[in-house]
Design an enzyme around this catalytic site. Structure first.
Site, PDB file in Angstrom:
ATOM      1  N   GLU A   1      -2.967   3.738   3.493  1.00 43.55           N
ATOM      2  CA  GLU A   1      -1.569   3.616   3.078  1.00 43.55           C
ATOM      3  C   GLU A   1      -1.461   3.911   1.583  1.00 43.55           C
ATOM      4  O   GLU A   1      -1.753   3.058   0.742  1.00 43.55           O
ATOM      5  CB  GLU A   1      -1.077   2.194   3.327  1.00 43.55           C
ATOM      6  CG  GLU A   1      -1.098   1.805   4.801  1.00 43.55           C
ATOM      7  CD  GLU A   1      -0.146   0.646   5.095  1.00 43.55           C
ATOM      8  OE1 GLU A   1       0.678   0.801   5.986  1.00 43.55           O
ATOM      9  OE2 GLU A   1      -0.220  -0.381   4.392  1.00 43.55           O
TER      10      GLU A   1
ATOM     11  N   GLY B   1       7.307   2.164   1.704  1.00 43.92           N
ATOM     12  CA  GLY B   1       8.679   1.720   1.502  1.00 43.92           C
ATOM     13  C   GLY B   1       9.442   2.554   0.501  1.00 43.92           C
ATOM     14  O   GLY B   1      10.527   2.175   0.063  1.00 43.92           O
TER      15      GLY B   1
ATOM     16  N   ASN C   1       4.508  -3.444  11.215  1.00 42.77           N
ATOM     17  CA  ASN C   1       4.292  -4.527  10.244  1.00 42.77           C
ATOM     18  C   ASN C   1       5.664  -4.997   9.795  1.00 42.77           C
ATOM     19  O   ASN C   1       6.348  -4.313   9.038  1.00 42.77           O
ATOM     20  CB  ASN C   1       3.472  -3.984   9.053  1.00 42.77           C
ATOM     21  CG  ASN C   1       3.342  -5.013   7.946  1.00 42.77           C
ATOM     22  OD1 ASN C   1       3.604  -6.206   8.146  1.00 42.77           O
ATOM     23  ND2 ASN C   1       2.941  -4.562   6.769  1.00 42.77           N
TER      24      ASN C   1
ATOM     25  N   LYS D   1       6.474  -7.451   7.999  1.00 44.94           N
ATOM     26  CA  LYS D   1       6.461  -8.033   6.648  1.00 44.94           C
ATOM     27  C   LYS D   1       7.268  -9.334   6.661  1.00 44.94           C
ATOM     28  O   LYS D   1       7.271 -10.052   7.662  1.00 44.94           O
ATOM     29  CB  LYS D   1       6.992  -7.039   5.626  1.00 44.94           C
ATOM     30  CG  LYS D   1       6.265  -5.700   5.666  1.00 44.94           C
ATOM     31  CD  LYS D   1       6.590  -4.849   4.470  1.00 44.94           C
ATOM     32  CE  LYS D   1       5.889  -3.501   4.629  1.00 44.94           C
ATOM     33  NZ  LYS D   1       6.038  -2.645   3.496  1.00 44.94           N
TER      34      LYS D   1
ATOM     35  N   GLU E   1       0.494  -4.890  -0.707  1.00 40.69           N
ATOM     36  CA  GLU E   1       1.409  -5.907  -1.250  1.00 40.69           C
ATOM     37  C   GLU E   1       0.667  -7.222  -1.478  1.00 40.69           C
ATOM     38  O   GLU E   1       0.920  -7.936  -2.438  1.00 40.69           O
ATOM     39  CB  GLU E   1       2.586  -6.086  -0.287  1.00 40.69           C
ATOM     40  CG  GLU E   1       3.540  -4.888  -0.359  1.00 40.69           C
ATOM     41  CD  GLU E   1       4.311  -4.627   0.925  1.00 40.69           C
ATOM     42  OE1 GLU E   1       4.307  -5.487   1.831  1.00 40.69           O
ATOM     43  OE2 GLU E   1       4.909  -3.534   1.031  1.00 40.69           O
TER      44      GLU E   1
ATOM     45  N   SER F   1       6.082   5.139   4.840  1.00 38.05           N
ATOM     46  CA  SER F   1       7.333   5.830   5.156  1.00 38.05           C
ATOM     47  C   SER F   1       7.235   6.741   6.378  1.00 38.05           C
ATOM     48  O   SER F   1       7.828   7.824   6.424  1.00 38.05           O
ATOM     49  CB  SER F   1       7.819   6.639   3.948  1.00 38.05           C
ATOM     50  OG  SER F   1       8.089   5.770   2.879  1.00 38.05           O
TER      51      SER F   1
ATOM     52  N   HIS G   1      -3.555  -5.459   2.800  1.00 38.92           N
ATOM     53  CA  HIS G   1      -2.317  -4.711   2.530  1.00 38.92           C
ATOM     54  C   HIS G   1      -2.083  -4.671   1.027  1.00 38.92           C
ATOM     55  O   HIS G   1      -2.336  -5.637   0.314  1.00 38.92           O
ATOM     56  CB  HIS G   1      -1.138  -5.370   3.256  1.00 38.92           C
ATOM     57  CG  HIS G   1       0.063  -4.461   3.306  1.00 38.92           C
ATOM     58  ND1 HIS G   1       0.885  -4.278   2.227  1.00 38.92           N
ATOM     59  CD2 HIS G   1       0.574  -3.683   4.306  1.00 38.92           C
ATOM     60  CE1 HIS G   1       1.848  -3.418   2.532  1.00 38.92           C
ATOM     61  NE2 HIS G   1       1.671  -3.043   3.831  1.00 38.92           N
TER      62      HIS G   1
END
Ligand code: PEP
Length: 691
Positions: free
Chosen positions: A606, A612, A447, A449, A536, A652, A534
């Site tokens: 996730e 991250g 991904n 991003k 985010e 991660s 996702h």
């Protein structure tokens, strides 16, 4: 309630089993005694003389064997349905008989426990009512009886029990009952057995006299006995009150010729006396008369008196003397007493100072070679103090111990079988799991991003494509790029090696939605996948479960496979709410799909706190929640769909931790953020599937 019924049924079953085993056994080891009791019942119904001795003896053995076997079958819960019904029928009939004997007293003792336990007719009735209730409970819930031996080994218990009890009966018949509950047992002091304790209640009698005078006949008692002008005609004596009856109350030895009673003389005699006992000489077994005569010779040699006690008349005595050459004297004793004294016709009893020292059936008389010294020096002339313990031990060794060992072996066998089956099952389960896991896809998806411009993106895509072309991956590889890269990247990727996906798509099909990119547009670039949900996008662009539901539907409608992301925040994890959260996310946006539609969904777990941040969920943490996610899918769509769904881990992931994560059975690959921006790192993660 169920538990209560189980307990009740098993208590009733054990009560019945114990009663049947005891009553069956004490009757079985005294077949003649049981036969005499059956004779009493036959006489009570007025059938004396019509039923043969062989029949009543057979009935005696059959009745006791049936009772004993039913008891053992109940104990081991063999043929539970049939046995419980038979027991109910048996107790039912017995209860009716006891009602009859309670009301009419045709017999004094029911004979339920042979001579071992004597009950009054009232006690017997009460006992049978309790047993009948227990039998009803057991017959109502037969399958609640807990088995002690598995079904396949029950035949051993059945056959062994029948063999044991029939052999016990036959052996007791051939020799003597191993346990003697009568007042003439070995060790019994016959004089004491005849004693009436001081102060014991005496039975009361009343005599009525019938006299006549001048043609008138009247009854009188002692209180109003008339003068001598009345002529005596008859008298009747009836017992008006019961008194103490000593255990031995009918024992007398009478000289046939003179009519003298020599009972006390015999009992008070110092030293040994042999009593040959035959209730009826005309029915006595003469097979062993030689051995009897040898004992008489021995008795003469050592000055031990020997006499035959019988209820037979002169003719039968004469016949016996002619037949056997008997020289010993004959005396008369009551037939019932003789039958009680010894269960053998003829049988031999040795008494010393009025105490029973030994007893033998005519089949097991002491051998001549053992009769080589005075009785005081021989073991047969002494009461064996260990004999009862030895006999109990014999029964335990011959019956209880083998069945106990069988039960133990059976339980062990069943237990090991259970363990083996469990192992096999788990092996099979693991095999299936591996097979199923093979069936579902292993995937590593990148991904990007909002990183990399078009040129950088194209260069990375090409590098990844080349690297994988040179070193074929062991899993599906997908690159998810910003919208503007899609068409160009599609041009540099070998679609057989690397799949292509978007990072988002619109929740509307098409139209005036400035800045949005529809699922159809994504598909038209050559992409096959789209990441939806996702964290985010949920957080920064307020994508709600409803919006995501729309996006998923549109993506699927346009032939895109959905990588659907779920995961909890740190606060939710700390509150141990991760399971709740992921379940709600699935339910909110994808559980509206049919099973066929859901087959095109890849789930990516996730944890937001790991995205991250450099913090990875441990492989165990990830595996635990992946397994949970799979179980939630299984609950919704069934095991097969759940087993076929790829669940990726994201957060991660790096080449260093990917192998450990991917080794877990429920982790089917990864959704990679930061590490997907460098070909070497991305390839390192892809290669984790080769380890
Ligand atoms: C992601 O954003 O999907 C992700 C897993 O990021 P990262 O690998 O950088 O944690």
């Amino acid at each position: 309630m169920k538990r209560l019924i189980n307990i009740l049924t098993n208590v009733c079953r054990l009560l019945l089993a114990a009663t049947f085993v005891l009553s069956g056994y004490v009757k079985a080891i005294d077949p003649l005694g049981t036969q005499y009791k059956i004779d009493d019942y036959v006489a009570a119904v007025g059938l004396s003389g019509t039923v043969s001795d062989w029949f009543t003896l057979f009935a005696s053995v059959a009745l006791s064997a049936t009772e004993f076997a039913l008891g053992v079958f109940l104990l081991f819960a063999i043929q539970r349905r049939l046995v419980s019904k038979l027991v109910l029928g048996f107790v039912g009939v017995m209860t009716l008989i006891t009602v009859w004997i309670y009301i009419y007293s045709p017999v004094e003792d029911c004979g339920c426990f042979g001579d071992a336990i004597q009950l009054t007719n009232g006690e017997t009735l009460a006992k049978n009512i309790v047993l009948l209730l227990a039998a009803v409970v057991v017959a109502r819930w037969p399958l609640r009886m807990v088995r002690f031996v598995s079904k396949s080994n029950q035949w051993i218990v059945t056959n062994y029990t029948l063999l044991f009890i029939i052999v016990s009966s036959a052996w007791s018949l051939y020799t003597l009952p191993p346990f003697d509950f009568r007042p003439y047992h070995i060790g019994a002091d016959l004089r004491k057995g005849m004693e009436i304790p001081p102060g014991a209640k005496q039975p009361q009698f009343e005599t009525t006299f019938i006299l006549s005078k001048d043609g008138e006949t009247r009854e009188f008692t002692l209180d109003n006995y008339p003068d001598s002008t009345w002529t005596f005609i008859d008298s009747k004596t009836v017992q008006t009150e019961a008194g103490y009856v000593p255990p031995i109350h009918d024992f007398s030895i009478v000289n046939v010729a003179t009519g003298d009673d020599i009972t006390q003389e015999v009992l008070n005699r110092k030293g040994y006396t042999f009593l040959l006992i035959s209730p009826f000489l005309e029915q006595a077994d003469d097979t062993n008369f030689g051995a009897i005569d040898q004992i008489y010779e021995y008795a003469k040699q050592y000055n031990v008196p020997m006499m035959c006690l019988t209820a037979s008349g002169k003719a039968a005595i004469g016949r016996w003397q002619d037949l056997t050459g008997a020289e010993y004297p004959f005396y008369t004793t009551d037939a019932t007493t003789l039958k009680t004294m010894i269960r053998s016709n003829p049988g031999l009893m040795l008494i010393k100072d009025g105490v029973v020292v030994n007893k033998w059936s005519h089949n097991a008389l002491p051998k001549q070679e053992r009769l080589n010294a005075p009785l005081g020096q021989l073991s047969i002339g002494k009461i064996d103090p260990t004999s009862v313990t030895a006999r109990i031990t014999k029964v335990v060794l011959w019956f209880a111990l083998p069945l106990f060992l069988l039960t133990l072996a059976d339980r062990l066998w069943t237990w090991t079988k259970w363990i083996r089956t469990q192992r096999k099952r788990s092996k099979l389960y693991n095999l299936l799991k591996i097979k199923r896991r093979k069936m579902r896809k292993k995937i590593v998806a990148g991904n990007w991003k909002m990183n990399l411009n078009l040129q950088e993106g194209l260069a990375l895509a090409k590098e990844v494509n080349d690297a994988l072309a040179a070193d074929k991956p062991n899993c599906d590889v997908i690159i998810c790029t910003p919208f503007i890269h899609l068409a160009s990247v599609a041009g540099v990727l070998d679609s057989k090696l690397v799949g292509l996906g978007a990072e988002n798509c619109a929740d509307k099909e098409q139209g005036a939605y400035t800045g949005e990119v529809s699922a159809e547009m994504v598909k038209s670039t050559g992409a096959q996948y789209v990441i939806l949900g996702h964290s985010e996008r949920r957080e920064y662009y307020n994508e709600t479960p409803e919006i995501l539901k729309e996006k998923v539907l549109l993506a699927l409608k346009n032939g895109l496979k959905v990588i659907f992301c779920i995961g909890e925040t740190l606060a939710e994890r700390e509150a141990n709410k991760q399971n709740e959260v992921v379940k709600a996310e699935l339910e909110g946006s994808v559980f509206n799909l049919s099973a066929e539609e859901f087959a095109n969904v890849i789930v990516a777990y996730e944890p937001i706190w790991a995205i991250g941040t450099g913090k990875t969920a441990t492989a165990e943490q990830a595996e635990e929640i992946h397994a949970f996610i799979r179980s939630v899918i299984a609950d919704k769509y069934g095991n097969e769909v759940a087993e076929n769904t790829s669940i990726l881990y994201g957060g991660s992931a790096k080449p260093s931790n990917a192998p450990e994560l991917f080794a877990k059975p429920n982790i089917d690959g990864g959704l990679i953020g930061g590490a997907a921006l460098k070909c070497a790192d991305f390839k390192g993660i892809i290669d984790a599937w080769k380890k």
